[in-house]
Design a protein around this motif. Sequence first.
Motif, PDB file in Angstrom:
ATOM      1  N   TYR A  20       5.180  -7.121  11.494  1.00  0.00           N
ATOM      2  CA  TYR A  20       6.602  -7.437  11.592  1.00  0.00           C
ATOM      3  C   TYR A  20       6.803  -8.906  11.980  1.00  0.00           C
ATOM      4  O   TYR A  20       7.685  -9.584  11.438  1.00  0.00           O
ATOM      5  CB  TYR A  20       7.278  -6.539  12.632  1.00  0.00           C
ATOM      6  CG  TYR A  20       7.550  -5.118  12.150  1.00  0.00           C
ATOM      7  CD1 TYR A  20       7.342  -4.745  10.820  1.00  0.00           C
ATOM      8  CD2 TYR A  20       8.018  -4.144  13.034  1.00  0.00           C
ATOM      9  CE1 TYR A  20       7.598  -3.450  10.387  1.00  0.00           C
ATOM     10  CE2 TYR A  20       8.281  -2.842  12.615  1.00  0.00           C
ATOM     11  CZ  TYR A  20       8.068  -2.503  11.291  1.00  0.00           C
ATOM     12  OH  TYR A  20       8.322  -1.223  10.870  1.00  0.00           O
ATOM     13  N   THR A  24       8.565 -12.261   9.769  1.00  0.00           N
ATOM     14  CA  THR A  24       9.807 -12.845  10.289  1.00  0.00           C
ATOM     15  C   THR A  24       9.682 -14.362  10.345  1.00  0.00           C
ATOM     16  O   THR A  24       8.866 -14.888  11.100  1.00  0.00           O
ATOM     17  CB  THR A  24      10.115 -12.289  11.697  1.00  0.00           C
ATOM     18  OG1 THR A  24      10.103 -10.850  11.643  1.00  0.00           O
ATOM     19  CG2 THR A  24      11.471 -12.766  12.175  1.00  0.00           C
ATOM     20  N   TYR A 104      11.513  -2.027  10.485  1.00  0.00           N
ATOM     21  CA  TYR A 104      11.557  -3.491  10.476  1.00  0.00           C
ATOM     22  C   TYR A 104      12.972  -4.003  10.729  1.00  0.00           C
ATOM     23  O   TYR A 104      13.164  -5.023  11.393  1.00  0.00           O
ATOM     24  CB  TYR A 104      11.041  -4.061   9.154  1.00  0.00           C
ATOM     25  CG  TYR A 104      11.112  -5.575   9.119  1.00  0.00           C
ATOM     26  CD1 TYR A 104      10.304  -6.344   9.952  1.00  0.00           C
ATOM     27  CD2 TYR A 104      12.025  -6.225   8.292  1.00  0.00           C
ATOM     28  CE1 TYR A 104      10.386  -7.728   9.959  1.00  0.00           C
ATOM     29  CE2 TYR A 104      12.123  -7.617   8.291  1.00  0.00           C
ATOM     30  CZ  TYR A 104      11.293  -8.357   9.119  1.00  0.00           C
ATOM     31  OH  TYR A 104      11.383  -9.732   9.135  1.00  0.00           O
TER      32      TYR A 104
END
Length: 234
Positions: A20, A24, A104
Motif C-alpha cells: 500500500y 501511494t 487500499y
Amino acid sequence: MLSCIVIDDEPLALNLLKGYVESTPFLRLVAACTNAIAAFEILEKETVDLIFTDIQMPNLSGMELSKMILNQKTKVIFTTAFEEFALEGYKVNAIDYLVKPISYSEFFTAANKAKQQMLQTSNQAPIDDYIFVKSDYKLMKIDLKDLIYVEGLKDYLKFYTVHSEKPILTLKSMKSLEEELSKKQFMRVHRSFMVNLKKITTIERNRIVFGDTYIPVSDKYKEAFLKFVNSDFQ
C-alpha cells in the motif's frame, strides 16, 4: 513526501502495508518492522513523519510505542483486528484507526488525512529556532543560533555550541538531522560535518576554520558550498 514505517508481527499484514505504501505517491517507506522494538530503534536515529502500526504485538505493543515517541511531529495510524482499541487509540491523538482487513481505499484515505494535517501544521507553525536532542538519558535544548557545527561519528552526532565546552553527544544519523535543519542556515559540507553558515568567518583553501578546528569541504559538497560563498558569504 511523507516518510513512514510500517509495523506488524504478521508477515501477510506487513507485506500488505508495504504494498500500500509503495502504491501511494506521497509516501516513502523507511522500514518495515515485525516488532515495535525494532521500530523504536529506528525512531531514535531517524526523523519519521508517519507510522502505521498494529496494536497487539509481543513485548511492546503499538499503543505503548506511540506513547514513547518523543518527536511530536511523528503521527500514528493504528491498524488492528480489534475494534475495542479504537477509543484508546484516539486518546493518544492517532490520525486514524483502521480495522483489518484494510482496503487500499481506507489506507489511502487515512494517509491523505495525515498529509493534510501535516501541511496545515507546517503552514501555520513558525520555523523553530531550536531543537531537542536526547543525551545521557536527558532531552537537551540546542538554540540553533548558538550551534557552530555538527560532527558525525558512526551512529552518533556531536553538537558543538558557543556556550558549551564539551560537545553534546546524541544517537542520531546525519541524514535525519540534515532533513530537520533549515538548509538556509545549515549546510552539510562533508560526510561527517554540517556547519552553521552564519558562524563562518574564515575559509582557508578547502577548509572552514572555527578557531583551532579545521573542517574539510569534500568534493561531493564543494559545488553547493562554493555557490553559497560566491553569493552570500560576506
